[in-house]
Design an enzyme around this catalytic site. Structure first.
Site, PDB file in Angstrom:
ATOM      1  N   LYS A 157       0.862  -1.187   0.000  1.00  0.00           N
ATOM      2  CA  LYS A 157       0.000   0.000   0.000  1.00  0.00           C
ATOM      3  C   LYS A 157       0.893   1.229   0.000  1.00  0.00           C
ATOM      4  O   LYS A 157       1.834   1.332   0.793  1.00  0.00           O
ATOM      5  CB  LYS A 157      -0.925   0.036   1.215  1.00  0.00           C
ATOM      6  CG  LYS A 157      -1.874   1.255   1.167  1.00  0.00           C
ATOM      7  CD  LYS A 157      -2.939   1.227   2.223  1.00  0.00           C
ATOM      8  CE  LYS A 157      -2.461   1.784   3.540  1.00  0.00           C
ATOM      9  NZ  LYS A 157      -3.590   2.091   4.463  1.00  0.00           N
ATOM     10  N   ARG A 191     -10.932  -0.841   6.825  1.00  0.00           N
ATOM     11  CA  ARG A 191     -10.125  -1.811   7.581  1.00  0.00           C
ATOM     12  C   ARG A 191      -9.737  -1.224   8.940  1.00  0.00           C
ATOM     13  O   ARG A 191      -9.659  -1.941   9.933  1.00  0.00           O
ATOM     14  CB  ARG A 191      -8.911  -2.278   6.789  1.00  0.00           C
ATOM     15  CG  ARG A 191      -7.819  -1.272   6.471  1.00  0.00           C
ATOM     16  CD  ARG A 191      -6.810  -1.138   7.626  1.00  0.00           C
ATOM     17  NE  ARG A 191      -5.536  -0.597   7.200  1.00  0.00           N
ATOM     18  CZ  ARG A 191      -4.782   0.208   7.923  1.00  0.00           C
ATOM     19  NH1 ARG A 191      -5.188   0.644   9.102  1.00  0.00           N
ATOM     20  NH2 ARG A 191      -3.623   0.622   7.486  1.00  0.00           N
ATOM     21  N   LYS A 200       0.578  10.750  27.853  1.00  0.00           N
ATOM     22  CA  LYS A 200       1.355   9.572  28.241  1.00  0.00           C
ATOM     23  C   LYS A 200       0.737   8.841  29.421  1.00  0.00           C
ATOM     24  O   LYS A 200       0.768   7.615  29.493  1.00  0.00           O
ATOM     25  CB  LYS A 200       2.787   9.983  28.563  1.00  0.00           C
ATOM     26  CG  LYS A 200       3.574  10.504  27.374  1.00  0.00           C
ATOM     27  CD  LYS A 200       4.944  11.014  27.789  1.00  0.00           C
ATOM     28  CE  LYS A 200       5.696  11.580  26.599  1.00  0.00           C
ATOM     29  NZ  LYS A 200       7.011  12.169  26.998  1.00  0.00           N
TER      30      LYS A 200
END
Length: 345
Positions: free
Chosen positions: A87, A131, A251
């Site tokens: 891709k 997807r 984080k």
């Protein structure tokens, strides 16, 4: 995997070209095709039956440019004998506002591993969106609470539209969708679209990302931000966060989560993304990772074990996923006689 048309069996090599309309005509505009193809491909990946080199990023402006401005080459081989492919996906964060085009575009080339000849060129943008949504669907089956009802979507563009549509297609128990986009008109447009297809769902446009996130049992950020904004304290107990756009969470979200799952550890731990930053700082490691998603689908690692766990999926997006889905589209197109044949020479 699909049969191929190669010099050995057709006299001269030809390539099947499939545009977006062709893909839609064989079921590529709904989630079912992708959920099925990815369930198999992710297990193959977990079992070591795929080949996937680390994807290189081409950034014309280097570190000075926007994080979403890049072209990425994504090669992979799936299955035995399987199929190979690449891709080639480009992205410019300001395409919608500047030139009226989707942010990302892509083409996928499929190759027959018996000869390594190209056998198909497939428009990749539609496949990329669906997807990506199918990964969230598969993850939600194992990582979200079984009784989840509220979905929160941050970012109402092409990827966000596919995400929420796929979730509504696959989970009939979703009752409320909370949407937020910094462009209120984008959120309103998606509300109108969803309401037309799923009138039974309650749709609300939040005033802020925080308001939307706090409401969600399943939270899906789909933005082009390069600065984190989602805080650990925003997530309710039992929430599942599918971190589609990667850079949205601070984080401490990873550090505070009960389980962190990725699609592929090597792909996630690079390019100075949040997980990579934590690894470089000595705050996170492969040992602290709960699992790769394919391991959970294969049953070698558990998914959700209690209702109050906060679980984060960090899906970088894998070439294995694109090639498996493009191969299924190609197989269906051959069966249906869809597409345009091109002579290679």
């Amino acid at each position: 995997m699909p049969a191929s048309t190669t010099p050995a069996d057709a006299g001269k090599p030809r390539i099947l070209y499939l545009n977006r309309g062709d893909i839609s005509s064989v079921g590529g505009d709904r989630s079912d095709l992708y959920v099925q193809a990815l369930a198999d491909a992710l297990v193959l990946h977990a079992e070591g039956r795929t080949i996937q080199p680390l994807k290189p990023y081409l950034r014309v402006h280097g570190k000075e440019g926007h994080i979403a401005d890049r072209i990425i080459a994504m090669p992979a081989h799936v299955g035995e004998p399987g199929i190979s492919g690449l891709k080639w996906v480009g992205s410019k964060h300001d395409n919608p506002a500047r030139v009226g085009l989707e942010r990302a575009s892509a083409v996928t080339v499929l190759n027959d591993p018996a000869t390594n000849y190209p056998i198909a060129i497939v428009e990749g943008g539609l496949i990329s969106a669906w997807r990506t949504a199918a990964v969230t669907v598969l993850a939600a089956r194992h990582l979200a609470r079984k009784d989840f009802t509220d979905v929160s979507l941050i970012g109402c563009g092409v990827i966000g539209t596919a995400q929420i549509t796929a979730l509504l297609q696959q989970f009939g128990h979703i009752s409320t969708v909370h949407l937020y986009d910094w462009r209120r008109e984008a959120a309103d447009a998606l509300v109108a679209r969803i309401a037309a297809e799923y009138p039974e769902a309650t749709l609300t446009v939040a005033d802020s990302a925080e308001q939307a996130v706090r409401a969600g049992d399943l939270v899906v950020p789909c933005t082009v931000t390069d600065q984190p904004y989602i805080e650990a304290g925003w997530l309710k107990r039992g929430a599942f966060l599918s971190n589609v756009s990667i850079m949205d969470v601070h984080k401490e979200v990873f550090l505070a989560a009960d389980k962190v799952v990725v699609d592929d550890w090597e792909q996630s731990n690079r390019e100075k993304k949040i997980i990579n930053q934590l690894v470089l700082e000595g705050k996170f490691s492969r040992e602290q990772l709960h699992a790769e998603l394919g391991e959970i689908l294969a049953g070698s690692r558990p998914g959700r074990e209690t209702d109050d766990e906060v679980i984060v999926l960090n899906p970088m997006g894998m070439a294995v996923e694109d090639i498996a889905c493009a191969a299924e589209v190609y197989r269906r197109a051959l069966d249906a006689g869809v597409g345009t044949w091109l002579d290679l020479y």
